[in-house]
Scaffold this active site. Structure first.
Site, PDB file in Angstrom:
ATOM      1  N   PHE A  14       0.856  -1.193   0.000  1.00 24.28           N
ATOM      2  CA  PHE A  14       0.000   0.000   0.000  1.00 24.28           C
ATOM      3  C   PHE A  14       0.890   1.240   0.000  1.00 24.28           C
ATOM      4  O   PHE A  14       0.678   2.192   0.739  1.00 24.28           O
ATOM      5  CB  PHE A  14      -0.942  -0.038   1.215  1.00 24.28           C
ATOM      6  CG  PHE A  14      -2.199   0.765   1.016  1.00 24.28           C
ATOM      7  CD1 PHE A  14      -3.163   0.355   0.116  1.00 24.28           C
ATOM      8  CD2 PHE A  14      -2.409   1.932   1.745  1.00 24.28           C
ATOM      9  CE1 PHE A  14      -4.333   1.104  -0.067  1.00 24.28           C
ATOM     10  CE2 PHE A  14      -3.576   2.680   1.571  1.00 24.28           C
ATOM     11  CZ  PHE A  14      -4.531   2.260   0.673  1.00 24.28           C
ATOM     12  N   VAL A  17       1.984   3.384  -5.340  1.00 23.58           N
ATOM     13  CA  VAL A  17       1.184   2.808  -6.427  1.00 23.58           C
ATOM     14  C   VAL A  17      -0.041   2.075  -5.876  1.00 23.58           C
ATOM     15  O   VAL A  17      -1.145   2.191  -6.407  1.00 23.58           O
ATOM     16  CB  VAL A  17       2.043   1.869  -7.304  1.00 23.58           C
ATOM     17  CG1 VAL A  17       1.203   1.278  -8.428  1.00 23.58           C
ATOM     18  CG2 VAL A  17       3.228   2.628  -7.895  1.00 23.58           C
ATOM     19  N   ARG A  41       3.107  -4.695   5.374  1.00 21.85           N
ATOM     20  CA  ARG A  41       4.167  -5.195   6.239  1.00 21.85           C
ATOM     21  C   ARG A  41       3.840  -4.942   7.710  1.00 21.85           C
ATOM     22  O   ARG A  41       4.061  -5.787   8.557  1.00 21.85           O
ATOM     23  CB  ARG A  41       5.502  -4.533   5.877  1.00 21.85           C
ATOM     24  CG  ARG A  41       6.677  -5.446   6.126  1.00 21.85           C
ATOM     25  CD  ARG A  41       7.980  -4.788   5.726  1.00 21.85           C
ATOM     26  NE  ARG A  41       7.872  -4.177   4.386  1.00 21.85           N
ATOM     27  CZ  ARG A  41       8.823  -3.435   3.839  1.00 21.85           C
ATOM     28  NH1 ARG A  41       9.940  -3.188   4.503  1.00 21.85           N
ATOM     29  NH2 ARG A  41       8.671  -2.914   2.642  1.00 21.85           N
ATOM     30  N   LYS A  98       9.511  -4.769 -11.580  1.00 24.86           N
ATOM     31  CA  LYS A  98      10.357  -5.059 -12.748  1.00 24.86           C
ATOM     32  C   LYS A  98      11.645  -5.785 -12.366  1.00 24.86           C
ATOM     33  O   LYS A  98      12.121  -6.624 -13.100  1.00 24.86           O
ATOM     34  CB  LYS A  98      10.692  -3.792 -13.516  1.00 24.86           C
ATOM     35  CG  LYS A  98      11.091  -2.636 -12.653  1.00 24.86           C
ATOM     36  CD  LYS A  98      10.486  -1.334 -13.184  1.00 24.86           C
ATOM     37  CE  LYS A  98      10.119  -0.486 -11.978  1.00 24.86           C
ATOM     38  NZ  LYS A  98       9.170   0.541 -12.246  1.00 24.86           N
ATOM     39  N   ILE A 129       2.592   3.426 -20.699  1.00 23.45           N
ATOM     40  CA  ILE A 129       2.704   3.115 -22.130  1.00 23.45           C
ATOM     41  C   ILE A 129       2.554   1.606 -22.322  1.00 23.45           C
ATOM     42  O   ILE A 129       3.281   0.845 -21.704  1.00 23.45           O
ATOM     43  CB  ILE A 129       4.070   3.542 -22.717  1.00 23.45           C
ATOM     44  CG1 ILE A 129       4.436   4.956 -22.281  1.00 23.45           C
ATOM     45  CG2 ILE A 129       4.062   3.446 -24.228  1.00 23.45           C
ATOM     46  CD1 ILE A 129       5.798   5.409 -22.807  1.00 23.45           C
ATOM     47  N   LYS A 198      13.673  -3.207 -17.218  1.00 21.38           N
ATOM     48  CA  LYS A 198      12.623  -3.027 -18.223  1.00 21.38           C
ATOM     49  C   LYS A 198      13.072  -3.552 -19.579  1.00 21.38           C
ATOM     50  O   LYS A 198      12.294  -4.161 -20.317  1.00 21.38           O
ATOM     51  CB  LYS A 198      12.250  -1.546 -18.319  1.00 21.38           C
ATOM     52  CG  LYS A 198      11.578  -1.029 -17.049  1.00 21.38           C
ATOM     53  CD  LYS A 198      11.490   0.490 -17.051  1.00 21.38           C
ATOM     54  CE  LYS A 198      10.873   0.985 -15.750  1.00 21.38           C
ATOM     55  NZ  LYS A 198      11.006   2.452 -15.613  1.00 21.38           N
ATOM     56  N   GLY A 296       5.259   7.441 -11.481  1.00 23.15           N
ATOM     57  CA  GLY A 296       4.280   8.148 -10.660  1.00 23.15           C
ATOM     58  C   GLY A 296       3.140   7.233 -10.287  1.00 23.15           C
ATOM     59  O   GLY A 296       2.837   6.266 -10.981  1.00 23.15           O
TER      60      GLY A 296
END
Lengths: 399, 399
Positions: A14, A17, A41, A98, A129, A198, A296
């Protein structure tokens, strides 16, 4: 025609994001989507929202109502543990981690096949994207030549400040931290590690081939000095940190994450601030360019939400290129030679790196640089030393 | 994991795109894809390729080997006939005929459901940019605010010449025709009809709503005069022909194809030459921009080939937004007011169009213009007259 499946979500994490996703679902109320339990956690924090928090993962995994696991935690080890457990139960899972994905994709692909679970992670590469899904669905391996892009928003924010406002690296980093675009330990972003993760994920969906991150030459911008900025400005170029995978004429692929001296006519020259931009090059369609917010809470949260709504329709990556070319996947190679700019201070640091040829050499009391041809192999061999010294390098393509 | 299905193609049409597709398949040899028969209007031409040509559609439709129909002919009526027949037989069909699709999508969607056929047409909107599939798969209706773009390569080529090289409309049109970017009758491109077809198709996949092309205000660039170019240059803007669909605060959608006076900070300001560019705006991810070649044999051929390889995996549009919001689809509205620049010659032509208010008025012997607020309703009411007169108009958004 298919109908939306109802999803009852168990959410792990939490942070920025996770919270953005929670707010997004509360605001847009997508039909058939509900967060039932949130595993964090520590349960001591005041979070200011009404939700069912727990610190025990079993409260999610043993709940028969929960049919979707969304994992948005920072810790790559814990993330792997959660995703493994979800896939072993044949559940659908969405992840944005990632680093974990780049390190463990082959295992996670196998787990999906074995237990018929589904893992979606479009949010992991370039936030909002839809790079992964486009590579998976649209760009055929046979026609695809290269994928190249600005994959990290924080380092791009810093470089934009430097080249648009004429400030130093240290000042730009400080401003990025103040604006919330860089962590207090910025190494993951500015040293290229985030972009590397990525790139590894993108390459699996672009060409089918998985390459371990440690094999790929990665060099960031943390050593960028005023001398390097001056060099770029004099050549009317800007430095951007670029992740790049390309299929060579012999069918093999090369990959790297490296600063590039870009001229104005390149699409990604104009990708500024915290934005990401990806150029996909193919045999027939020439170049395609996708551009959007790469970082973000809300952009990433909305990418996660896109994965969630896709799974309402049982969407899954088919790993088409990996499967249809199995046994015949493009091999990874370091046998690729290109021109770089290499700036160093101590004269002996020129010897760190093997050059095929040197076309320009500048020496002064303060610093030295050369322009010359080297290879990915030479760069990767020198990488551990290069990262320790006060040197900077950037790919310097001919116009 | 799914495997590639073998496809035996019956191809209708062997013009620029059909020929490019043929060459593309011959060159890249995608596995499991074969063109068996090509149906053309006349078999007398020397085509310089070895293939099985016919003039009888039955040679394709009655061939039990053929499991994919690819239709790349210009004639919208004949195209509809072929696609209907393919879908009624439950076949998979790929089409690039935007005019036919824009006019008949609701019927073709129903036919797919009824006979379990599949129709793919990503190539029909913006050539090589995967707009339709992205809207279908990725951008959720609930979060999507608008789609706006340069949808026609020919008119964009002309406008780029005008604003970058300072030449007149007539000279730019002549150059575009020479370069093969405009037809000898350029009306379809420069009057906005081609962009309109694409906008109708895009809107079905963006918001689920089908709007008949005739209901949508469409105005092109064929009346663009030096006075209009001067006006744009003085304001430091460029004129682009833009297709636009937007969800309003009340949930209804407005649509138009109209020249816009764009300031430099807009993403599509920099989309030049024959390129297309689409900006997708959402609640959380802000703006996303996709850019690529929108016209030409090979870019379109490669988009057709992407549809073909997608159908190897039984890909089909789910028409998610249309189905999941059925009965509650956004309504089309003309009740939207915005600022325009309107240039006319005969003083009485100001009365063609109803303005809510006029903020600037310029008169001279040669021409006159006003800047004022009008509505889509007023524009659509005046459209037949506007198209007949020597007038030009462009949306003129405030900065």
């Amino acid at each position: 025609m298919t109908h939306r499946k109802n999803l009852t979500i168990g959410l792990f994490g939490f942070g920025t994001v996770g919270r953005a996703l929670f707010d997004l679902i509360a605001t847009t109320k997508p039909s058939g989507v509900e967060i039932k339990t949130i595993c964090v956690r520590s349960n001591s924090k005041e979070r200011g929202v009404t939700a069912n928090f727990t610190t025990n993962p079993d409260d999610i995994f043993n709940d028969p109502d929960i049919n979707l696991i969304v994992e948005l935690i920072d810790d790559a080890e814990a993330s792997l543990f959660i995703i493994r457990r979800a896939l072993q139960k044949g559940l659908t899972a969405v992840s944005g981690n990632k680093k974990m994905l780049a390190a463990h994709l082959p295992e996670l692909i196998e787990l999906q096949t074995k237990h018929n679970g589904t893992l979606l992670y479009d949010a992991s590469a370039c936030g909002s994207i839809p790079v992964i899904r486009n590579l998976e669905e649209y760009y055929d391996n046979d026609l695809l030549i290269s994928v190249k892009g600005i994959l990290n928003g924080s380092s791009n924010y810093i470089l934009t400040k430097i080249f648009k406002e004429g400030i130093s690296y240290d000042e730009a980093l400080r401003q990025a931290q103040e604006a919330g675009f860089a962590e207090s330990d910025p190494s993951l972003d500015v040293d290229g590690w985030d972009a590397l993760s990525k790139l590894v994920i993108i390459t699996v969906h672009a060409f089918g081939t998985y390459v371990e991150p440690s094999r790929i030459f990665t060099f960031g911008i943390s050593n960028l000095s005023n001398a390097d900025i001056t060099f770029a400005n004099e050549k009317n170029r800007r430095i951007k940190l670029v992740g790049h995978v390309e299929k060579l004429a012999d069918g093999r692929i090369c990959m790297c994450v490296v600063p590039q001296l870009l001229s104005q006519d390149k699409y990604i020259y104009g990708v500024d601030d915290e934005f990401n931009g990806v150029v996909i090059k193919g045999l027939c369609y020439d170049k395609q360019f996708m551009f959007g917010r790469g970082a973000g809470g809300f952009p990433t949260g909305s990418a996660i939400l896109s994965d969630i709504t896709a799974s309402q329709y049982d969407y899954r990556y088919e790993y088409k290129k990996r499967n249809s070319h199995a046994g015949n996947l493009p091999e990874f190679t370091e046998d690729v030679h290109f021109r770089i700019y290499y700036r160093y201070v101590r004269p002996q640091d020129l010897n760190l790196l093997e050059f095929d040829s040197i076309s320009e050499k500048y020496t002064s009391e303060a610093y030295n640089y050369v322009v010359g041809i080297t290879s990915l192999r030479a760069l990767q061999a020198a990488a551990p030393e290069l990262r320790k010294r006060n040197v900077f390098l950037a790919a310097y393509p001919r116009d």
